[in-house]
Design an enzyme around this catalytic site. Structure first.
Site, PDB file in Angstrom:
ATOM      1  N   ASP A   1       0.839  -1.195   0.000  1.00  5.82           N
ATOM      2  CA  ASP A   1       0.000   0.000   0.000  1.00  5.82           C
ATOM      3  C   ASP A   1       0.879   1.253   0.000  1.00  5.82           C
ATOM      4  O   ASP A   1       1.873   1.325   0.728  1.00  5.82           O
ATOM      5  CB  ASP A   1      -0.897  -0.020   1.246  1.00  5.82           C
ATOM      6  CG  ASP A   1      -1.896   1.097   1.270  1.00  5.82           C
ATOM      7  OD1 ASP A   1      -2.725   1.165   0.359  1.00  5.82           O
ATOM      8  OD2 ASP A   1      -1.847   1.912   2.219  1.00  5.82           O
TER       9      ASP A   1
ATOM     10  N   GLU B   1       1.516  -0.707  -5.103  1.00  2.00           N
ATOM     11  CA  GLU B   1       0.468   0.270  -5.373  1.00  2.00           C
ATOM     12  C   GLU B   1       1.193   1.608  -5.436  1.00  2.00           C
ATOM     13  O   GLU B   1       1.462   2.227  -4.416  1.00  2.00           O
ATOM     14  CB  GLU B   1      -0.594   0.303  -4.270  1.00  2.00           C
ATOM     15  CG  GLU B   1      -1.739   1.257  -4.629  1.00  2.00           C
ATOM     16  CD  GLU B   1      -2.249   2.097  -3.470  1.00  2.00           C
ATOM     17  OE1 GLU B   1      -3.350   2.664  -3.598  1.00  2.00           O
ATOM     18  OE2 GLU B   1      -1.556   2.208  -2.449  1.00  2.00           O
TER      19      GLU B   1
END
Length: 532
Positions: free
Chosen positions: A214, A273
């Site tokens: 993330d 990401e």
């Protein structure tokens, strides 16, 4: 790890061919909305485990699970208080191990989220930091500006809206690029590096096959944390250089993680990401000594336009090929409006979404499927009274409407919760979802579910799909035609039918199609595969 877990633990991830990720189809499970195993209306790990056969039948290679760690749930679990436990909302550690074991038994790999840019404000480190402990250096605490330090240290804005700084009781400010409950870690501190290496090893030892990282672009901030000088900074993400995203220093972190992943058997992977201003900058995350994949958000945000699609495809392939990597193709995820709705909604949106699915699965590289897109689910227009996205309540950052793509899946039955669980669903499901359920679409010719099943099966059977070269062929304006070894893909993005020379033998089409011997009339907003 308990003795019981040690006994049940899998020794190796599911075996697959070398470099399995290069052409893998990976299915994203948003855990709280996938399947509810205990009847509390919230999806969990036992529920996800029970529904893994659906993914095996769909034909995907791996499942990516969103965070299920200990968390106050201020941002759907992306505010982690304890990275080594399962939040009771989703089960326990034994449930996580059982899911990994069952997935491997079914031939599925398991990728889990890791959240290294920030922790929860309830994390033990941050609580100690607020109390004035040495842990304060593990976050970004700064004195304020102004005569009495009453102004934030700089003009950075939270992605969720408002200042990216919150003042503490002792007068200092701490940085949070997202919600105030998500303080950013200081990756210049060696303790942060050491802790996350330990966390990664914990889950790798448990048997997971990799990590989706993330905010992989966010851990390093520019020296001196300079002002940006502009408002609405959230709208600049992925389009312009920002001093808190895509700094060169993040790459050394990813190199160290790659070394760690490579030290384990079974080809464990890292997926970034990462938002970057260009395809070339994004490709830096997947150099041979860094991560294995990075999400292609340029493709996700591309308009329904053949010329624009070709430009994104070309630039994406050129950038990743330059570093020896493959590209990922993503149409939807838990943070964006579902592409069925983005492409116009209704029958038109579904028609385009089905065509885009075949286009995506025909391109070189790896494809991601967000839960429910195989059912053709649209975005749900929810009333404000039920929304839970923290960005919605801040109002001037992200649009705050992510709940609409997170509505729990319909599995079966005539009315809500459509087999999601026996206790309702944490977000309301529309009344008209009966026909969209897994049960209603299974075995139904022409259904979106059967289209995905057929496409993924054919993708593995046809030697021209997956990893490898592609060649553009001449085609009318508004269409895309390319060859992949023995396969030709034709996309008509126009609102009217187009005639083409028949490329070969029809293998699969997003709409009903009857080709003639010499000429085929491609229906509007459709895609087809041909063997030659």
């Amino acid at each position: 790890m308990t003795q019981e877990l040690a006994r049940t633990r899998t020794d190796q991830p599911v075996p697959r061919t070398t470099n399995w990720w290069r052409d893998a189809v990976i299915y994203q499970v948003y855990v709280r909305s996938f399947a509810d195993g205990d009847g509390d209306g919230i999806g969990d790990l036992p529920g996800a485990r029970a529904r893994l056969p659906h993914l095996a039948e769909l034909g995907v290679d791996a499942v990516w699970l969103t965070p299920f760690y200990g968390s106050p749930q201020a941002d759907g679990g992306y505010d982690v208080a304890d990275y080594r436990v399962v939040d009771p909302l989703f089960g326990n550690l034994a449930d996580a191990q059982a899911l990994v074991y069952e997935a491997h038994r079914l031939g599925l790999r398991v990728i889990v989220d890791i959240v290294p840019n920030h922790t929860s404000d309830q994390h033990a480190w941050f609580r100690a930091a607020l109390a004035g402990g040495e842990e304060r250096a593990r976050y970004h605490f700064r004195p304020g500006r102004g005569a009495e330090g009453e102004l934030p240290p700089n003009d950075w804005e939270s992605v969720f809206g408002g200042p990216a700084w919150t003042r503490t009781a002792d007068g200092d400010w701490y940085l949070h690029l997202f919600a105030a409950e998500q303080p950013d870690l200081n990756w210049e501190h060696p303790a942060v590096h050491k802790e996350f290496e330990s966390i990664l090893r914990f889950w790798l030892d448990l048997g997971v096959d990799g990590f989706r990282i993330d905010v992989a672009h966010g851990m390093i901030k520019a020296d001196g944390m300079p002002d940006i000088g502009r408002r609405e900074q959230a709208k600049m993400i992925g389009a312009q250089v920002l001093p808190f995203f895509d700094q060169d220093g993040v790459h050394e972190i990813h190199r160290s993680w790659r070394r760690l992943l490579d030290s384990y058997d079974g080809e464990r992977i890292g997926v970034a990401e990462a938002w970057a201003p260009s395809a070339e900058r994004l490709a830096l995350y997947v150099r041979p000594d860094e991560l294995h994949q990075a999400f292609n958000f340029q493709f996700l945000t591309c308009a329904w336009d053949a010329s624009a699609m070709r430009q994104v495809i070309d630039s994406s392939l050129a950038a990743t090929t330059s570093v020896g990597a493959t590209t990922t193709w993503v149409l939807s995820n838990h943070d964006v409006v579902r592409h069925t709705t983005r492409y116009g909604g209704g029958e038109q949106g579904l028609r385009r979404a089905r065509a885009a699915a075949l286009l995506t699965l025909a391109l070189p590289g790896s494809a991601y499927v967000y839960q429910g897109e195989e059912l053709g689910l649209p975005e749900v227009d929810l009333p404000d009274s039920v929304r839970q996205d923290p960005a919605f309540f801040r109002g001037d950052g992200q649009e705050g409407l992510r709940d609409g793509c997170r509505v729990p899946l319909p599995w079966s039955g005539d009315s809500a919760p459509y087999g999601f669980g026996r206790g309702g669903s944490w977000l309301p499901q529309p009344d008209g979802w009966k026909a969209l359920s897994v049960a209603a679409q299974s075995g139904e010719p022409g259904s979106t579910l059967e289209l995905y099943r057929s496409a993924i099966t054919l993708r593995k059977q046809l030697t021209g799909l997956g990893d490898g070269e592609m060649e553009w062929l001449e085609s009318p304006v508004g269409t895309l035609v390319f060859r992949r070894s023995g396969v030709v893909c034709t996309l008509n993005a126009l609102a009217d039918a187009v005639e083409l020379p028949t490329p070969g033998r029809l293998a699969l089409s997003s709409v009903e199609l009857t080709p003639a011997a010499d000429v085929v009339r491609l229906p509007a907003e459709s895609c087809a595969w041909w063997t030659v």
